[in-house]
Design an enzyme around this catalytic site. Structure first.
Site, PDB file in Angstrom:
ATOM      1  N   ARG A  80      -5.781   1.558  -4.527  1.00  0.00           N
ATOM      2  CA  ARG A  80      -4.914   0.923  -3.547  1.00  0.00           C
ATOM      3  C   ARG A  80      -4.856  -0.587  -3.746  1.00  0.00           C
ATOM      4  O   ARG A  80      -5.805  -1.214  -4.205  1.00  0.00           O
ATOM      5  CB  ARG A  80      -5.349   1.245  -2.115  1.00  0.00           C
ATOM      6  CG  ARG A  80      -6.678   0.689  -1.621  1.00  0.00           C
ATOM      7  CD  ARG A  80      -7.928   1.326  -2.203  1.00  0.00           C
ATOM      8  NE  ARG A  80      -8.036   2.765  -2.036  1.00  0.00           N
ATOM      9  CZ  ARG A  80      -8.622   3.336  -0.993  1.00  0.00           C
ATOM     10  NH1 ARG A  80      -9.195   2.623  -0.074  1.00  0.00           N
ATOM     11  NH2 ARG A  80      -8.680   4.650  -0.921  1.00  0.00           N
ATOM     12  N   ASP A 112     -10.532  -2.046   6.634  1.00  0.00           N
ATOM     13  CA  ASP A 112     -11.259  -1.118   7.499  1.00  0.00           C
ATOM     14  C   ASP A 112     -11.979  -1.875   8.601  1.00  0.00           C
ATOM     15  O   ASP A 112     -12.673  -2.862   8.319  1.00  0.00           O
ATOM     16  CB  ASP A 112     -12.333  -0.364   6.699  1.00  0.00           C
ATOM     17  CG  ASP A 112     -11.750   0.586   5.673  1.00  0.00           C
ATOM     18  OD1 ASP A 112     -10.679   1.156   5.936  1.00  0.00           O
ATOM     19  OD2 ASP A 112     -12.385   0.766   4.623  1.00  0.00           O
ATOM     20  N   ASP A 165      -7.008  -2.265   1.154  1.00  0.00           N
ATOM     21  CA  ASP A 165      -7.608  -1.402   2.160  1.00  0.00           C
ATOM     22  C   ASP A 165      -8.295  -2.320   3.172  1.00  0.00           C
ATOM     23  O   ASP A 165      -9.078  -3.187   2.778  1.00  0.00           O
ATOM     24  CB  ASP A 165      -8.642  -0.498   1.460  1.00  0.00           C
ATOM     25  CG  ASP A 165      -9.200   0.583   2.351  1.00  0.00           C
ATOM     26  OD1 ASP A 165      -8.490   1.043   3.268  1.00  0.00           O
ATOM     27  OD2 ASP A 165     -10.355   0.978   2.130  1.00  0.00           O
ATOM     28  N   ARG A 212       0.841  -1.201   0.000  1.00  0.00           N
ATOM     29  CA  ARG A 212       0.000   0.000   0.000  1.00  0.00           C
ATOM     30  C   ARG A 212       0.874   1.247   0.000  1.00  0.00           C
ATOM     31  O   ARG A 212       1.782   1.385   0.816  1.00  0.00           O
ATOM     32  CB  ARG A 212      -0.889   0.004   1.257  1.00  0.00           C
ATOM     33  CG  ARG A 212      -1.705   1.278   1.477  1.00  0.00           C
ATOM     34  CD  ARG A 212      -3.039   1.180   0.813  1.00  0.00           C
ATOM     35  NE  ARG A 212      -3.851   2.370   1.058  1.00  0.00           N
ATOM     36  CZ  ARG A 212      -4.892   2.416   1.880  1.00  0.00           C
ATOM     37  NH1 ARG A 212      -5.235   1.342   2.561  1.00  0.00           N
ATOM     38  NH2 ARG A 212      -5.596   3.511   2.015  1.00  0.00           N
TER      39      ARG A 212
END
Ligand code: ROI
Length: 161
Positions: free
Chosen positions: A91, A96, A94, A82
């Protein structure tokens, strides 16, 4: 142990391969028990001019503190190449934190539930494969209600992960 749901997304460098590597890394997290991963879903980027995304949701049970989990997720993102060039840029990976037990977290580095998850089909539909329909979010709405308000549009569910 608290149940944590993690949103995963990639739109660079073989996205499905990125998600498979992330799953392997998440399954090795300390103080944590792997629960499972949804199917992979493809959709157009919410921002025009980027490659299509592949998204999925993973679940694990953990005794890690939220910021320790966040550190571990950022380490996995960095290991998978990343580069933080622009805020909403494409990207390789990711990760989250969508939900952390029933906690509400409002810190500079971490806000849980994750902003906008309630209206994003590429989060809600994979989440629904793992979480109970009567799961309640911070605003009191259930996952079933959120799904009803969020049509399955523009999502392509892949048949293999
Ligand atoms: N669009 C899709 N389809 N999936 C994502 O994970 C995603 N992530 C983002 C933006 C650029 C908002 N768009 C996205 O950060």
């Amino acid at each position: 142990m608290e149940r944590v749901y993690i949103g995963m997304g990639s739109n660079l460098a073989a996205p499905a391969e990125q998600l498979r590597s992330a799953v392997a890394a998440l399954a090795r997290l300390p103080q944590s028990e792997w629960v499972g991963v949804s199917a992979f879903y493809q959709s157009d980027s919410l921002l025009p001019g980027q490659p299509r995304y592949t998204n999925a949701v993973a679940a694990l049970d953990t005794t890690l503190a939220p910021l320790d989990l966040l550190d571990a997720l950022q380490a996995i993102e960095n290991e998978q190449g990343r580069e933080r060039l622009e805020r909403w840029g494409p990207r390789t990976l990711d990760l989250d934190i969508l939900l952390f037990g029933d906690r509400l977290i409002d810190q500079p580095r971490l806000k849980v539930p994750h902003y906008h998850m309630q209206e994003r089909a590429f989060v809600l539909y994979p989440l629904a494969e793992l979480a109970p329909a009567d799961l309640r979010l911070a605003d009191g709405r259930t996952l079933a209600e959120l799904l009803e308000a969020c049509p399955f549009v523009g999502l392509e569910r892949l048949t293999t992960n």
